[in-house]
Design a protein around this motif. Sequence first.
Motif, short mmCIF file in Angstrom:
data_model
loop_
_atom_site.label_atom_id
_atom_site.label_comp_id
_atom_site.label_asym_id
_atom_site.label_seq_id
_atom_site.Cartn_x
_atom_site.Cartn_y
_atom_site.Cartn_z
N ARG A 60 -1.71 4.04 0.73
CA ARG A 60 -3.03 3.85 0.13
C ARG A 60 -3.99 3.35 1.20
O ARG A 60 -3.70 2.40 1.92
CB ARG A 60 -2.90 2.82 -1.00
N ASP B 150 0.81 -1.22 0.00
CA ASP B 150 0.00 0.00 0.00
C ASP B 150 0.85 1.27 0.00
O ASP B 150 0.31 2.37 0.01
CB ASP B 150 -0.94 0.01 1.21
N GLN C 165 -9.91 -16.20 -9.49
CA GLN C 165 -9.51 -15.16 -8.55
C GLN C 165 -8.01 -15.06 -8.33
O GLN C 165 -7.55 -14.15 -7.62
CB GLN C 165 -10.22 -15.34 -7.21
N ASN D 8 -7.60 0.34 -0.23
CA ASN D 8 -7.54 -1.07 -0.62
C ASN D 8 -8.36 -1.86 0.36
O ASN D 8 -8.13 -1.84 1.57
CB ASN D 8 -6.09 -1.57 -0.64
N THR E 144 -10.05 -7.23 -0.36
CA THR E 144 -10.83 -8.36 -0.83
C THR E 144 -9.89 -9.21 -1.67
O THR E 144 -8.80 -8.80 -2.04
CB THR E 144 -11.99 -7.93 -1.75
N ASP E 145 -10.34 -10.41 -1.96
CA ASP E 145 -9.53 -11.29 -2.78
C ASP E 145 -9.79 -11.07 -4.26
O ASP E 145 -9.22 -11.76 -5.10
CB ASP E 145 -9.84 -12.75 -2.42
N SER E 146 -10.69 -10.13 -4.57
CA SER E 146 -11.06 -9.92 -5.95
C SER E 146 -9.84 -9.58 -6.80
O SER E 146 -9.01 -8.76 -6.42
CB SER E 146 -12.09 -8.79 -6.01
N MET E 147 -9.75 -10.21 -7.94
CA MET E 147 -8.55 -10.04 -8.76
C MET E 147 -8.52 -8.70 -9.49
O MET E 147 -7.45 -8.17 -9.78
CB MET E 147 -8.47 -11.19 -9.76
N TYR E 148 -9.70 -8.18 -9.82
CA TYR E 148 -9.79 -6.88 -10.52
C TYR E 148 -10.95 -6.11 -9.90
O TYR E 148 -11.94 -6.70 -9.49
CB TYR E 148 -10.03 -7.09 -12.02
N ARG E 149 -10.83 -4.80 -9.86
CA ARG E 149 -11.94 -4.01 -9.31
C ARG E 149 -11.94 -2.63 -9.94
O ARG E 149 -10.90 -2.10 -10.37
CB ARG E 149 -11.83 -3.90 -7.79
N ASN E 150 -13.13 -2.05 -9.97
CA ASN E 150 -13.26 -0.68 -10.45
C ASN E 150 -12.60 0.28 -9.47
O ASN E 150 -12.63 0.06 -8.27
CB ASN E 150 -14.75 -0.29 -10.57
N ILE E 151 -12.03 1.33 -10.01
CA ILE E 151 -11.35 2.29 -9.15
C ILE E 151 -11.66 3.70 -9.61
O ILE E 151 -11.65 3.98 -10.81
CB ILE E 151 -9.82 2.03 -9.15
N ARG E 152 -11.97 4.56 -8.69
CA ARG E 152 -12.09 5.98 -9.04
C ARG E 152 -10.95 6.74 -8.39
O ARG E 152 -9.81 6.56 -8.78
CB ARG E 152 -13.46 6.51 -8.65
N PRO F 260 -8.30 7.10 -5.63
CA PRO F 260 -7.71 6.42 -4.48
C PRO F 260 -7.56 7.40 -3.31
O PRO F 260 -7.50 8.61 -3.51
CB PRO F 260 -6.32 6.00 -4.98
N ILE G 85 -0.65 -8.61 -8.25
CA ILE G 85 -0.29 -8.78 -9.67
C ILE G 85 0.78 -7.75 -10.03
O ILE G 85 0.49 -6.58 -10.25
CB ILE G 85 -1.51 -8.61 -10.60
N THR H 229 -15.27 2.65 -16.87
CA THR H 229 -14.55 2.86 -15.61
C THR H 229 -13.12 2.37 -15.74
O THR H 229 -12.79 1.56 -16.61
CB THR H 229 -15.20 2.07 -14.45
N PHE H 230 -12.30 2.88 -14.85
CA PHE H 230 -10.95 2.34 -14.72
C PHE H 230 -11.00 1.09 -13.85
O PHE H 230 -11.76 1.02 -12.88
CB PHE H 230 -10.02 3.36 -14.05
N VAL H 231 -10.19 0.13 -14.20
CA VAL H 231 -10.10 -1.11 -13.43
C VAL H 231 -8.65 -1.29 -13.00
O VAL H 231 -7.74 -1.06 -13.79
CB VAL H 231 -10.52 -2.32 -14.30
N GLU H 232 -8.47 -1.68 -11.74
CA GLU H 232 -7.10 -2.00 -11.31
C GLU H 232 -7.03 -3.45 -10.87
O GLU H 232 -8.03 -4.06 -10.51
CB GLU H 232 -6.59 -1.06 -10.22
N GLY H 233 -5.83 -3.98 -10.92
CA GLY H 233 -5.62 -5.38 -10.55
C GLY H 233 -5.32 -5.50 -9.07
O GLY H 233 -4.96 -4.53 -8.40
N HIS H 234 -5.43 -6.70 -8.57
CA HIS H 234 -5.04 -7.05 -7.20
C HIS H 234 -3.59 -6.59 -6.97
O HIS H 234 -2.77 -6.67 -7.88
CB HIS H 234 -5.15 -8.57 -7.06
N TYR I 255 -1.25 -15.03 -9.37
CA TYR I 255 -1.00 -13.59 -9.55
C TYR I 255 0.19 -13.29 -10.47
O TYR I 255 0.63 -12.15 -10.54
CB TYR I 255 -0.76 -12.89 -8.20
#
Lengths: 642, 642
Positions: A595, A564, B280, A598, A601-609, A611, B533, B525-530, B311
Motif C-alpha cells: 500500500r 502496508d 486519536q 498510507n 498521519t496519526d489520524s485515527m480514521y480517514r476518508n478513503i477512495r 488505494p 486498529i 464516503t468510505f472511512v478506514e481506520g488507522h 488502538y
Amino acid sequence: KLKAINFGDCHWTKGFWAEKTQKAIDVMIPYMGDVLCGDIGHALNNFKIAAGLKEGEHKGMYWHDGDFYKFIEAKIYAYGLTKNESILNELDEYIEIIGKAQEPDGYLQTQIQLRSDADRYENRKYHEMYNTGHLLISACAHYRITGKRNFLDIAIKHAELLYTIFYPDTRHFQRFGFNQTQIMGLVELYRTIGDDKFLKLAQKFIDRRGTYEIKHDATTVGYPIGDMVQERTPLREATDPVGHAVLALYYYAGAADVYAETGEKALVDALNRLWESVTQRKMYVTGAVGQTHYGASVNRDMIEEGFIDDYMMPNLTAYNETCANLCNAMFSFRMLGIHGEAKYADIIELVMHNSALSGIGVEGTDYFYANPLRMLHGTRDYDAHADVTETPNREGYLSCFCCPPNLVRTISNLSGWAYSMADNGVYVNLYGANQLSSKMLDGSDIKLTQDTEYPWKGLVKLTIDACKEKAFDIALRIPGWSTSAEIRINGEKVEQQVKPGSYAVLNRCWKAGDEIVVDIPMEATFVEGHTRIEEVRNQLAIKRGPVVYCVETPDLPAETNVLDVYLSAENELITEHKADFLGGVTVVKSDVLVRKDNDNTDSMYRNIRAPKWEKHPLQFVPYYAWSNRGTAEMTVFLPVVW
Amino acid sequence: KLKAINFGDCHWTKGFWAEKTQKAIDVMIPYMGDVLCGDIGHALNNFKIAAGLKEGEHKGMYWHDGDFYKFIEAKIYAYGLTKNESILNELDEYIEIIGKAQEPDGYLQTQIQLRSDADRYENRKYHEMYNTGHLLISACAHYRITGKRNFLDIAIKHAELLYTIFYPDTRHFQRFGFNQTQIMGLVELYRTIGDDKFLKLAQKFIDRRGTYEIKHDATTVGYPIGDMVQERTPLREATDPVGHAVLALYYYAGAADVYAETGEKALVDALNRLWESVTQRKMYVTGAVGQTHYGASVNRDMIEEGFIDDYMMPNLTAYNETCANLCNAMFSFRMLGIHGEAKYADIIELVMHNSALSGIGVEGTDYFYANPLRMLHGTRDYDAHADVTETPNREGYLSCFCCPPNLVRTISNLSGWAYSMADNGVYVNLYGANQLSSKMLDGSDIKLTQDTEYPWKGLVKLTIDACKEKAFDIALRIPGWSTSAEIRINGEKVEQQVKPGSYAVLNRCWKAGDEIVVDIPMEATFVEGHTRIEEVRNQLAIKRGPVVYCVETPDLPAETNVLDVYLSAENELITEHKADFLGGVTVVKSDVLVRKDNDNTDSMYRNIRAPKWEKHPLQFVPYYAWSNRGTAEMTVFLPVVW
C-alpha cells in the motif's frame, strides 16, 4: 483408549525433529545447564545453599526450583536418547545436592527454606505446588529411564509430606493447588509406584476447587484470585477455560490424568467442553493460547497472562506464553490418550511446529516468553511495568525462566508422542523420519521405520521391520488440514475412505517388509479466521501443512511498514526449500501488494477512495523461525485484496 | 479563548436539532419525569422520604440523586427554551422537597440519609461527590436561567459543608473525589457566585490525586482502585487516559474548568495530551469512548467500563457508555473554549450525531446504556453477571439511570454550544437552522439567522440581522471531514483559503442583511481506520458529513448474517432522503457483496480459495437510528472487496 509408548522406543532418525532433538542435546540443554548451574541462573546455587554446601541467598522467582526440575527432565531425556554416561553422572550430582537440600520430613522448596519472609504453605503465591509437580514428574522420568531410585526416593518422601498436609480437609489449605502441576505429578507418581493415595490426593486438589467463598485471605493475598486461578467454578461444571492460561491448562491436563485412572464421566465431559472451547474459540492459528497479558474475565476477575472472551484474538498484544502453548499440546496429548481421536494430535502437531518452537531461536540459545502474531517497531513499552515479559527479540536468559526448560524438555520428549498403542494396534500420531522399536499391548514386538521429509514434504513411507503374525491395526493420522491424502500399501492404493482429521485404521495381517505410503499433498494455502474474530477479518494467513508462515522485515522492500503489505488472493503461492536458511526451511513466495497511499498521519480514521498499491515479490518464512535475523516487524495475518 | 454564550441566546428553528430538542421537550423529559417521580424510578421518592414527606426506603443506585439532578437540569433547559410556567412550578415543587431533605448542616445524599449501612463520607463508592457535582451544576443552571435562588441556596449550603470537610488535608478524605463531577460543579458555583474558595476546593480535588499509596483502605474497599479511578498518576504527569471512561472524562472536563480560571500551564499541557490520546488513539469512528466493560490497564489495575490499550477497538464488545460519549463532547467543549480550535468542535459534532444520539430511540422513550459498533444474535450473555448493562434492544428504564438524563440534558442544552464568543468575534461551532440573539464580549448586540438542512445537506446560509458597526470576526467551522468547502459573502466567493479542521475567520465590517453561505459538500464516503486498529483492518465504514452509517438486519436479504456482508469499493454510494423514515433521515444505498461460501462451521480457522459472493442492493441507515425496527444484527465496519 491409547497408551503412550515408553520413552526411548522411538528415535527420530533424520529431518526436522531429528535435527531439533539433536540441537537440544548438543546445544539447548548444555547451554541451559551452564546458565542454570551458574551464577546468572542461580538455580543449582539455591539447592546448594539449602543443602549447606554454599553460602548465599535465594535468587530467582518462587518457581525457580520447578524450572530447574524441568531442565533436569530435559537432561534425563537427553540421556535416554544418547545413553551418554557423563549426562547420567551430572544428573546424579544434581540429585545428590537436591537430596541434601531436602528437609528430614521431606519438605523441599528452596524459595521458602532460604527466605525468612515466607513460611511453608503460608501463601499459595509461593508456588510450592508448582515446584512439587515438576519434582515428581522429573523424578518419575528419571526412574523410568535410568532405573535408578535416587531421585524417585526424594520425590516419594516429599509426596508423603504433601499427602499428610493436604489430604485432610482443612480451611487453611483448601485454596492451595494453584499452578497445579502437582496434580500431574501425583498421578505420574501413582503410575510409577502404584500407591493410590497419591491418585486420591491428586483428585482432592481438583475436588476442592470452587467449594469456598472467593475473597482474599491470608493464603491468597498478593496474587489475583477467582477466575485467574480457576477457583470460581468447580471443574465438573466449567464450560469455558478462564484465567491464567498456563495454570488452566496444567490443571486440565492433570484432571485428564486423573480421569484416565478413574474414568469418571463428569470429569471427562468437562474436559471435552474445555478442550473444544480452548481450541475452537480461544486459540491462535499457530496453536498458541492466552490472548492477553492483562485483562478480566466475564465474572470480572482480574486476569493476567491468560484467556479472555471467545474470539477476541489480538495479534500485536497476544501473550501466548511459550509454556501455555506447550500446555495446550500436553493437554491435547492426554485427550488423545483418552479418546484416540486425530483432532488432538493435530493440535500437538500445530503447536510444536509453530507456537512452541517460536519460543527458541534457531541457534538454540535464546528464548521468547511471549509469542505474538504481530510485531511492530515502537509500539510496545518494554518498561511499562515490573513484569513485562514481552521482548522485541529473543533473550539469552529470562528472569522468569519457566518457558525455556519447558520447551526443551518437550522437544527432547517428542519422540515419545510420535506413536501410541491401542488395544490391538499402533497409532501413528506424528510424522517425521524415525524408528520405532516397541511392544504392543499384548506384549508382541513391533518395529517400524518411518521415512519422510515431513513437514517440508507430505510423503511418508512406513516400513514394517518386525511384528506379530496375527492381524492388527496400524492407524495413520490424516491431518485435519489435508485435502486429498492417499494411502498405498505395498504400492497398492487403499480403497477405504481417507478422511481428514481422523485416523485411517488399516487392519490386516502385517509382515516384515510391508510398506505403507501416506501421501499428504503439502500445498501452501491461504487460511482465514472465523467470522467472529474481529482482529483477522478480511485478512489471511499462509499455511503449508502444519507450518504457519509470516512476513518479516528482512524480506520486505526497504523502509516498508509491515502493515502496508496486502496479500493478493489471485497470486500463486510458490514453495522453495532452502537447506541453509534458518536451520533449513521451506519458504513460500508470492507477489504481494504494498500500500502506497498510507500517509502515516496519526489520524485515527480517514476518508478513503482508491488505494494505491505496488506489486512486489515476497518471501514468507515459517512463523517459528522469525526473529533470527535482527529486530524485525512481523505479521502472520495480512489484509487481502481479493 | 472562547466564551460560551448564555443559554437561551440561541434557538434551533427547524430541522435536525430543532426536532430533537422539541422531542426532548414534548416527550423525552415528560416521560422521564413520569418514571423518575413515580415508583419505578423512585428518585423523587428518595427525596420525599428523606424530607419526611413519605414513608419508605431508599431505592436505586448510590448515584440516583445525581441522576435526578441531571433530569432537573434538562427540565431547566426546557423551561429556558419555552418559558412554560408549569415547568417552572414543577421545578419549584422538586426543589422544595429537596430543600426539606437537606440536613441542617447542608448534607444532602439520600442514599446515605436513608440507609443504615452507610455513613457520611465513609467510602467513596457511595458516590457522594458525583451527586454533589450534579446538584451544583443543576442549581447554577436554575439560577442563571430562572433568576431564582431557591435551588442555588441549597447548593451553596451543601458546598460550604464540602469545603469544611474536604479542604483540609486529612488522610481519611484524601481519596474522595472519585467520579468527580464535583470539580465541574464547584467551578460552576465559583463562576456563578464568585466565591473563590470553591475554585480552590475544585483544584484540591485534582491536586490530591496520585499523592498517596495505591492500596485498599476503608474509604475504597468494594470498588476498584488505582488506574480505574485515575489516582495512580498525578494529573499533570498523565499522558494517557486510563480507567473508567466516564470518571476519567468528567475529571478531565473539571480540570479544564479549573484551568480556564487559573491558567496553569502544567494543567493544560496534561489536558492537551489526554485529549489527543482519547480522540486519536482510543476513540471509535462514532466518537464513542470506553472500549471495554471489563479489562485491565497497563499498570495491571482492574478496569471496568473504560479505556484499555491504544488502538484496541473491539466492535461487538465495545462498551461506549452513552455517558462516556457525552463526556467526550463535554471535555471537548471545554477544550474548545480554551484553545478555540475547530478540532474540538468536530468531536462535539461527531459525538452528538452518532454515539450520543444512539443512546435514545427515535420515539424518545427508550435507552441504550452501551453503544457497541456491532451486534450479533446469540453472542452476548445478558445474564452473565449482576452488572450487565449491555442490552439487545433499547430499554424504557435502566436500573442504572445515569445515561438517559445525561443525554436529554445535553440535547436540551445543545443550542448553547452552537456559538461561542471571542475577543472581537462570534464563532459558529455547530450547524443547524437557528437564530442567535446575543451580546458580543464588548457588550454589543449580535443577531444572526442560520438557515440550513444540516446534517442532511451541507449548504448553510447565515444572515446577519443586527450587529455593531465596527469590524469583527465571524468564524466558521470548516469540518475536518470536509474536502472542498467554499464560502460566499453576499454571493461573492471568498478567496481566503478554507482549510478543513479549522475555523475560517472572516473579518470585516458587517451589516444587517449581509449573507454568508458556507457550502460544505456532503458526500457519502468510505472511512478506514488507522492501520494499528486490528479490529477494522481491511474493513470500511460509511460516513456522510458527521453522520456514521451502519447495516442492520431489516435492510438485509432474509436470513443473511450481517458478518457475510462485504462492501464493494467500486460501487457508488447513493443518498436518498426519507422524511418519514426513522424520524427523517438520509439513507445511503449501495450494492454490496454477500458471502455465500461461509459454511457456518464452528471451526476457528479454515483454508480458503476463491470466496463466492452475490451482489445485493442495500440501504445503510444512520448509526444513531439503528435498533428502532426490532431486534437486529448491526455493524458499522464491513470487510471490503477492493
